[in-house]
Design an enzyme around this catalytic site. Structure first.
Site, PDB file in Angstrom:
ATOM      1  N   HIS A  33       0.863  -1.196   0.000  1.00  0.00           N
ATOM      2  CA  HIS A  33       0.000   0.000   0.000  1.00  0.00           C
ATOM      3  C   HIS A  33       0.895   1.239   0.000  1.00  0.00           C
ATOM      4  O   HIS A  33       1.591   1.514   0.967  1.00  0.00           O
ATOM      5  CB  HIS A  33      -0.894   0.023   1.251  1.00  0.00           C
ATOM      6  CG  HIS A  33      -1.849   1.172   1.264  1.00  0.00           C
ATOM      7  ND1 HIS A  33      -3.201   1.019   1.435  1.00  0.00           N
ATOM      8  CD2 HIS A  33      -1.658   2.504   1.122  1.00  0.00           C
ATOM      9  CE1 HIS A  33      -3.793   2.199   1.399  1.00  0.00           C
ATOM     10  NE2 HIS A  33      -2.871   3.124   1.206  1.00  0.00           N
ATOM     11  N   HIS A  86       1.611   5.420  -1.901  1.00  0.00           N
ATOM     12  CA  HIS A  86       1.249   6.557  -2.760  1.00  0.00           C
ATOM     13  C   HIS A  86       2.513   7.129  -3.396  1.00  0.00           C
ATOM     14  O   HIS A  86       3.358   7.681  -2.685  1.00  0.00           O
ATOM     15  CB  HIS A  86       0.549   7.646  -1.954  1.00  0.00           C
ATOM     16  CG  HIS A  86      -0.693   7.172  -1.279  1.00  0.00           C
ATOM     17  ND1 HIS A  86      -1.947   7.330  -1.832  1.00  0.00           N
ATOM     18  CD2 HIS A  86      -0.880   6.499  -0.118  1.00  0.00           C
ATOM     19  CE1 HIS A  86      -2.853   6.784  -1.025  1.00  0.00           C
ATOM     20  NE2 HIS A  86      -2.228   6.273   0.024  1.00  0.00           N
ATOM     21  N   PHE A  87       2.611   7.008  -4.710  1.00  0.00           N
ATOM     22  CA  PHE A  87       3.782   7.566  -5.412  1.00  0.00           C
ATOM     23  C   PHE A  87       3.551   9.006  -5.840  1.00  0.00           C
ATOM     24  O   PHE A  87       4.506   9.700  -6.140  1.00  0.00           O
ATOM     25  CB  PHE A  87       4.086   6.748  -6.669  1.00  0.00           C
ATOM     26  CG  PHE A  87       4.973   5.555  -6.457  1.00  0.00           C
ATOM     27  CD1 PHE A  87       6.065   5.607  -5.606  1.00  0.00           C
ATOM     28  CD2 PHE A  87       4.739   4.373  -7.158  1.00  0.00           C
ATOM     29  CE1 PHE A  87       6.905   4.505  -5.442  1.00  0.00           C
ATOM     30  CE2 PHE A  87       5.571   3.275  -7.002  1.00  0.00           C
ATOM     31  CZ  PHE A  87       6.650   3.344  -6.136  1.00  0.00           C
ATOM     32  N   ARG A  88       2.267   9.411  -5.978  1.00  0.00           N
ATOM     33  CA  ARG A  88       1.921  10.685  -6.629  1.00  0.00           C
ATOM     34  C   ARG A  88       2.308  10.616  -8.107  1.00  0.00           C
ATOM     35  O   ARG A  88       2.436   9.553  -8.669  1.00  0.00           O
ATOM     36  CB  ARG A  88       2.565  11.902  -5.921  1.00  0.00           C
ATOM     37  CG  ARG A  88       2.405  11.919  -4.414  1.00  0.00           C
ATOM     38  CD  ARG A  88       0.960  11.911  -3.959  1.00  0.00           C
ATOM     39  NE  ARG A  88       0.869  12.127  -2.508  1.00  0.00           N
ATOM     40  CZ  ARG A  88      -0.109  11.673  -1.753  1.00  0.00           C
ATOM     41  NH1 ARG A  88      -1.104  10.986  -2.282  1.00  0.00           N
ATOM     42  NH2 ARG A  88      -0.132  11.908  -0.462  1.00  0.00           N
ATOM     43  N   ASN A 123      -5.162   7.305  -6.125  1.00  0.00           N
ATOM     44  CA  ASN A 123      -5.849   8.574  -5.793  1.00  0.00           C
ATOM     45  C   ASN A 123      -5.073   9.788  -6.296  1.00  0.00           C
ATOM     46  O   ASN A 123      -4.728  10.691  -5.547  1.00  0.00           O
ATOM     47  CB  ASN A 123      -6.127   8.676  -4.284  1.00  0.00           C
ATOM     48  CG  ASN A 123      -4.871   8.696  -3.429  1.00  0.00           C
ATOM     49  OD1 ASN A 123      -3.847   8.124  -3.804  1.00  0.00           O
ATOM     50  ND2 ASN A 123      -4.947   9.342  -2.285  1.00  0.00           N
ATOM     51  N   LYS A 169      -9.527  -0.045  -5.570  1.00  0.00           N
ATOM     52  CA  LYS A 169      -9.528   0.598  -4.257  1.00  0.00           C
ATOM     53  C   LYS A 169     -10.863   1.288  -4.013  1.00  0.00           C
ATOM     54  O   LYS A 169     -11.333   2.075  -4.828  1.00  0.00           O
ATOM     55  CB  LYS A 169      -8.392   1.631  -4.210  1.00  0.00           C
ATOM     56  CG  LYS A 169      -8.287   2.415  -2.908  1.00  0.00           C
ATOM     57  CD  LYS A 169      -7.733   1.590  -1.767  1.00  0.00           C
ATOM     58  CE  LYS A 169      -7.839   2.295  -0.431  1.00  0.00           C
ATOM     59  NZ  LYS A 169      -6.706   3.096  -0.076  1.00  0.00           N
ATOM     60  N   HIS A 204     -10.479   1.425   2.072  1.00  0.00           N
ATOM     61  CA  HIS A 204     -10.225   2.434   3.103  1.00  0.00           C
ATOM     62  C   HIS A 204     -11.449   2.383   4.017  1.00  0.00           C
ATOM     63  O   HIS A 204     -12.519   2.868   3.658  1.00  0.00           O
ATOM     64  CB  HIS A 204     -10.054   3.832   2.481  1.00  0.00           C
ATOM     65  CG  HIS A 204      -9.729   4.879   3.497  1.00  0.00           C
ATOM     66  ND1 HIS A 204      -8.525   5.553   3.524  1.00  0.00           N
ATOM     67  CD2 HIS A 204     -10.440   5.341   4.562  1.00  0.00           C
ATOM     68  CE1 HIS A 204      -8.511   6.385   4.555  1.00  0.00           C
ATOM     69  NE2 HIS A 204      -9.675   6.283   5.193  1.00  0.00           N
ATOM     70  N   HIS A 264      -4.548  -0.326   6.015  1.00  0.00           N
ATOM     71  CA  HIS A 264      -4.022   0.483   7.126  1.00  0.00           C
ATOM     72  C   HIS A 264      -4.927   0.470   8.363  1.00  0.00           C
ATOM     73  O   HIS A 264      -5.443   1.494   8.779  1.00  0.00           O
ATOM     74  CB  HIS A 264      -3.714   1.918   6.693  1.00  0.00           C
ATOM     75  CG  HIS A 264      -4.734   2.570   5.792  1.00  0.00           C
ATOM     76  ND1 HIS A 264      -6.075   2.622   6.077  1.00  0.00           N
ATOM     77  CD2 HIS A 264      -4.585   3.201   4.596  1.00  0.00           C
ATOM     78  CE1 HIS A 264      -6.700   3.261   5.111  1.00  0.00           C
ATOM     79  NE2 HIS A 264      -5.816   3.619   4.204  1.00  0.00           N
ATOM     80  N   LEU A 285      -4.497   9.416   7.863  1.00  0.00           N
ATOM     81  CA  LEU A 285      -5.843   8.848   7.955  1.00  0.00           C
ATOM     82  C   LEU A 285      -5.816   7.381   7.569  1.00  0.00           C
ATOM     83  O   LEU A 285      -5.162   7.043   6.580  1.00  0.00           O
ATOM     84  CB  LEU A 285      -6.809   9.613   7.038  1.00  0.00           C
ATOM     85  CG  LEU A 285      -7.159  11.010   7.532  1.00  0.00           C
ATOM     86  CD1 LEU A 285      -7.895  11.794   6.454  1.00  0.00           C
ATOM     87  CD2 LEU A 285      -8.002  10.951   8.814  1.00  0.00           C
ATOM     88  N   ASP A 292       1.630   2.800   3.417  1.00  0.00           N
ATOM     89  CA  ASP A 292       0.817   3.992   3.191  1.00  0.00           C
ATOM     90  C   ASP A 292       1.694   5.232   3.115  1.00  0.00           C
ATOM     91  O   ASP A 292       1.247   6.332   3.473  1.00  0.00           O
ATOM     92  CB  ASP A 292      -0.269   4.154   4.264  1.00  0.00           C
ATOM     93  CG  ASP A 292      -1.410   5.044   3.786  1.00  0.00           C
ATOM     94  OD1 ASP A 292      -1.490   5.316   2.579  1.00  0.00           O
ATOM     95  OD2 ASP A 292      -2.216   5.474   4.630  1.00  0.00           O
ATOM     96  N   HIS A 329       3.459  14.610   1.285  1.00  0.00           N
ATOM     97  CA  HIS A 329       2.892  15.954   1.104  1.00  0.00           C
ATOM     98  C   HIS A 329       4.022  16.925   1.442  1.00  0.00           C
ATOM     99  O   HIS A 329       4.730  16.712   2.444  1.00  0.00           O
ATOM    100  CB  HIS A 329       1.734  16.208   2.081  1.00  0.00           C
ATOM    101  CG  HIS A 329       0.523  15.353   1.835  1.00  0.00           C
ATOM    102  ND1 HIS A 329      -0.446  15.674   0.903  1.00  0.00           N
ATOM    103  CD2 HIS A 329       0.126  14.191   2.395  1.00  0.00           C
ATOM    104  CE1 HIS A 329      -1.390  14.738   0.913  1.00  0.00           C
ATOM    105  NE2 HIS A 329      -1.064  13.829   1.804  1.00  0.00           N
ATOM    106  N   ALA A 353      -3.232  14.948   5.320  1.00  0.00           N
ATOM    107  CA  ALA A 353      -2.999  13.672   6.010  1.00  0.00           C
ATOM    108  C   ALA A 353      -2.022  12.830   5.205  1.00  0.00           C
ATOM    109  O   ALA A 353      -2.178  12.679   3.997  1.00  0.00           O
ATOM    110  CB  ALA A 353      -4.317  12.916   6.145  1.00  0.00           C
TER     111      ALA A 353
HETATM  112  O1  DOR Z   1      -2.945   9.617   5.524  1.00  0.00           O
HETATM  113  C1  DOR Z   1      -3.340   9.304   4.412  1.00  0.00           C
HETATM  114  N1  DOR Z   1      -2.819   9.863   3.297  1.00  0.00           N
HETATM  115  N2  DOR Z   1      -4.323   8.410   4.307  1.00  0.00           N
HETATM  116  C2  DOR Z   1      -4.891   8.119   3.136  1.00  0.00           C
HETATM  117  O2  DOR Z   1      -5.798   7.317   3.117  1.00  0.00           O
HETATM  118  C3  DOR Z   1      -4.468   8.799   1.901  1.00  0.00           C
HETATM  119  C4  DOR Z   1      -3.119   9.346   2.005  1.00  0.00           C
HETATM  120  C5  DOR Z   1      -2.778  10.342   0.921  1.00  0.00           C
HETATM  121  O3  DOR Z   1      -3.039  10.066  -0.246  1.00  0.00           O
HETATM  122  O4  DOR Z   1      -2.213  11.391   1.246  1.00  0.00           O
HETATM  123 ZN    ZN Z   2      -3.153   5.127   1.458  1.00  0.00          ZN
END
Ligand code: DOR
Ligand code: ZN
Length: 344
Positions: A13, A15-17, A41, A98, A135, A173, A218, A246, A250, A262
């Protein structure tokens, strides 16, 4: 013990962006993980096979020279997702879809508003052997943020799992003893990922002595009794629980903000932080199962062939990393000491 060699792990799990951020995030993950489940996402989200394959190509292009890292792509479910979208995605190698309840987290406004209306899609997923990644939080305003995971289990998750016994479901998560016990007691088709932050921290680490925005993610950190149960579950070596960082970058300015984002950017220290936790639990012998075996087995994918070696060595995480666009980002556990280090 001064070195620890385990089968090369995967991150189930992540997030690469997108865009130039990939030149930071892809090498950070590829340094120790062979594969990663890539969250969809983006803005706009990855909602079909074409978008997933184009995103995969951008990730592959950002790999360091010689890296064999493999991104495993996922689809973002919306109210408009069709059974054909699932079939087409499966045909090009997308492994999972997802489910974000709309508004639950970063870039989830386009997501699902009526979960029951997704049931025909879940049927197709079960037929196609595509996993459902959830989620698990309700988004109703009147539900306290600390209760949102438990209420989701009671109102939604228990029904999905009962209605689709052949659908493989990953409760992503997890943060509560409720989720841990729910997964533990469920059929073999239900498993969960656990992040480093939810094993290492509890809500005191978010709120005592001042708000710590870099520990905000989150689902939000919960009380220490929940943290203790998550730790017991990984200590048990149960194959139902596996590694999913996860890691969710940011920029510093977006975290240190009146309305902070988050997400914890843990890729730079992920496997080391898990080793740190397993050592605290006297369970280093269980790290390989959690990090390298259980996830592959659950997904029905081969276990990796290679190994990584961690050395017992104190090191301090940097206070900041500079993103390709010049903005600083504060990595998870910044400025803190970790006692294991990946050998290069
Ligand atoms: O903390 C989080 N950040 N929880 C998520 O479910 C998404 C993630 C994000 O994409 O920043
Ligand atoms: Zn996530």
């Amino acid at each position: 013990m001064t070195t620890l060699t385990i089968r090369t792990p995967d991150d189930w799990h992540l997030h690469f962006r997108d865009g130039d951020m990939l030149t930071e995030t892809v090498p950070a993950t590829a340094r120790c993980f062979q594969r990663a489940i890539v969250m969809p996402n983006l803005a706009p989200p990855v909602v079909n096979a074409t978008l997933a394959m184009a995103y995969k190509e951008r990730i592959l292009a950002a790999r360091p020279a010689g890296s064999t890292f493999e991104p495993l792509m996922t689809l973002y479910l919306t109210n408009a997702t069709t059974g054909q979208d699932i079939i087409d995605a499966k045909a090009v190698g997308v492994v999972a879809a997802k489910l974000y309840p709309a508004g639950a987290t970063t870039n989830s406004s386009a997501a699902v508003t009526d979960l029951e209306a997704m049931y025909p899609i879940f049927d197709v997923m079960a037929e196609q052997g595509m996993l459902l990644l959830v989620h698990g939080e309700v988004t109703d305003h009147h539900i306290d943020i600390f209760d949102r995971e438990k209420v989701f289990i009671d109102q939604k998750m228990s029904k999905i799992v009962a209605a689709f016994p052949h659908l493989k479901v990953v409760f992503e998560h997890i943060t509560t003893s409720d989720a841990a016990h729910f997964v533990n007691d469920a059929s073999d088709n239900v498993a969960a990922t656990i992040t480093p932050q939810h094993l290492l921290l509890n809500r005191n680490d978010l709120l005592v002595g001042g708000v710590r925005p870099h520990n905000f993610c989150l689902p939000v950190l919960k009380r220490n009794t929940h943290q203790a149960v998550l730790r017991q579950m990984v200590q048990s070596g149960s194959p139902k629980f596996f590694l999913g960082t996860d890691s969710a970058p940011h920029a510093k300015e977006a975290k240190e903000n009146a309305c902070g984002c988050a997400g914890c950017y843990s890729a730079w220290s992920a496997i080391e932080l898990y080793a740190h936790v397993f050592e605290e639990l006297g369970a280093l012998d269980k790290l390989e199962g959690f990090a390298s075996d259980h996830g592959a087995d659950f997904y029905g994918l081969p276990r990796n062939e290679g190994t990584i070696t961690l050395m017992r060595q104190e090191w301090t995480l940097p206070e900041e990393i500079i993103l390709p666009d010049g903005r600083p980002i504060v990595p998870f556990f910044a400025g803190q000491q970790v006692s294991w280090k990946l050998q290069n």
